[in-house]
Design an enzyme around this catalytic site. Sequence first.
Site, PDB file in Angstrom:
ATOM      1  N   VAL A 248       0.851  -1.197   0.000  1.00 54.95           N
ATOM      2  CA  VAL A 248       0.000   0.000   0.000  1.00 54.95           C
ATOM      3  C   VAL A 248       0.882   1.241   0.000  1.00 54.95           C
ATOM      4  CG1 VAL A 248      -1.680   1.303   1.367  1.00 54.95           C
ATOM      5  CG2 VAL A 248      -1.847  -1.183   1.247  1.00 54.95           C
ATOM      6  N   CYS A 249       0.493   2.228  -0.830  1.00 50.36           N
ATOM      7  CA  CYS A 249       1.168   3.531  -0.807  1.00 50.36           C
ATOM      8  C   CYS A 249       0.100   4.617  -0.849  1.00 50.36           C
ATOM      9  CB  CYS A 249       2.150   3.650  -1.968  1.00 50.36           C
ATOM     10  SG  CYS A 249       1.337   3.678  -3.586  1.00 50.36           S
ATOM     11  N   ALA A 250       0.481   5.837  -1.163  1.00 51.86           N
ATOM     12  CA  ALA A 250      -0.485   6.939  -1.129  1.00 51.86           C
ATOM     13  C   ALA A 250      -1.494   6.845  -2.269  1.00 51.86           C
ATOM     14  CB  ALA A 250       0.240   8.282  -1.176  1.00 51.86           C
TER      15      ALA A 250
ATOM     16  N   GLY B  85      -0.961   4.416  -5.262  1.00 47.07           N
ATOM     17  CA  GLY B  85      -0.933   3.186  -6.050  1.00 47.07           C
ATOM     18  C   GLY B  85       0.265   3.011  -6.949  1.00 47.07           C
TER      19      GLY B  85
ATOM     20  N   MET C 183      -3.951   4.633  -0.578  1.00 47.15           N
ATOM     21  CA  MET C 183      -4.735   5.137   0.552  1.00 47.15           C
ATOM     22  C   MET C 183      -5.762   6.173   0.111  1.00 47.15           C
ATOM     23  SD  MET C 183      -3.956   3.505   3.297  1.00 47.15           S
ATOM     24  CE  MET C 183      -4.474   4.510   4.699  1.00 47.15           C
TER      25      MET C 183
END
Length: 377
Positions: free
Chosen positions: A72-74, A76, A101
């Site tokens: 998971v990142c900010a 994608g 996120m």
Amino acid sequence: MTVKTITTGELAKKVVNHEETLILDVRNTDEFDDWKIEGGQVKVINEPYFNLLDGIESVEGDLQKDQEVIVVCAKGGSSQMVGELLEEAGYSDVYSLEGGMKAWSEHLEPTKVADLNGGGSLYQFVRLGKGCLSYFIESDGEAAVIDANRMTDIYETFAKEKGVNIKHLIDTHLHADHISGGRQLAENVKGTYYLPPKDATDVTFDHTALQEGRDIVVGNTTVKVQPVYSPGHTLGSTSLIIDDQYLLTGDILFIESIGRPDLAGKAEDWVGDLRETLYKRYKELSNDLVVLPAHYSFAKELGKGGKVSARLGDLYQKNSGLQVDDEGEFRKMVTDNLPPQPNAYEKIRHTNMGKVNPDEEERREMEIGPNRCAVHG
């Protein structure tokens, strides 16, 4: 090499069904510490992606080669890159969360609360990324949405699937931690938007007053706006009783905590109202009412299928915010334990009043981060 992706909907099902889920969050640690994916069986490892660019040694001790890992990142992008690094290192079951996120913040997961008398149903929409809870009542071809989130298309699609027309949009109070979808949804479906008058003194648009004693009828179901003018979180906060069984408390009472009185800068003024509502008004109600709040703060509050609820009488036994008999101690607890203000809360309030009209991208940014509507004793 393209890493497999998982949608927010697929991840939400894992979280609400309490499946064991391993997440590698590759955002910066300060962003992670402020806000992350949580759930009863969710394990989250944080390792900023720039620490992994030259090798994944720092996380190898936490991961099994054949274990499912969701990166998971900010937004994608970085999660795709880290996923590729993991696959190159021999990890066989790696997924990247689509949209990161940002997308997680906007996902709504519907769960059925109950069948209602007269053939209707009550649903709770869980916004796992922010802890927001909204409600959908459907009965005899009609529907009401309570405390709607900004993503109005989700409610419209749900209504279409159920074959019902949304007639009523209700906000229990003027929200400060997320942008309400109530007014927009009312415009879209040509429905009636209700807002408590004491929270609506500065709004710039037409609405209908949500007032004690003026019941709202949805098909065969009566939503009682009684007894239950319940100030404290805001001056106008108003609770709803559905089918004489369910108490929608807005942001006044949660499962593990109570509402904060300071989001309009009025903590000292409103703490007395908050106590009056929690220690007197609600006490006059049936202990058997099922409390359905507008938010939750902790993953442990998510019950079966993601439902967040509790019997009112049980909360008077277990919720620490309801155990403080001394008024001075209560005042101290509420004003001393205030968490940080929600992200952009003043601008969110002004947006919900109709005073400002940010574009869609700015609205997204304003809502990033956790809800902070509760006081934890």
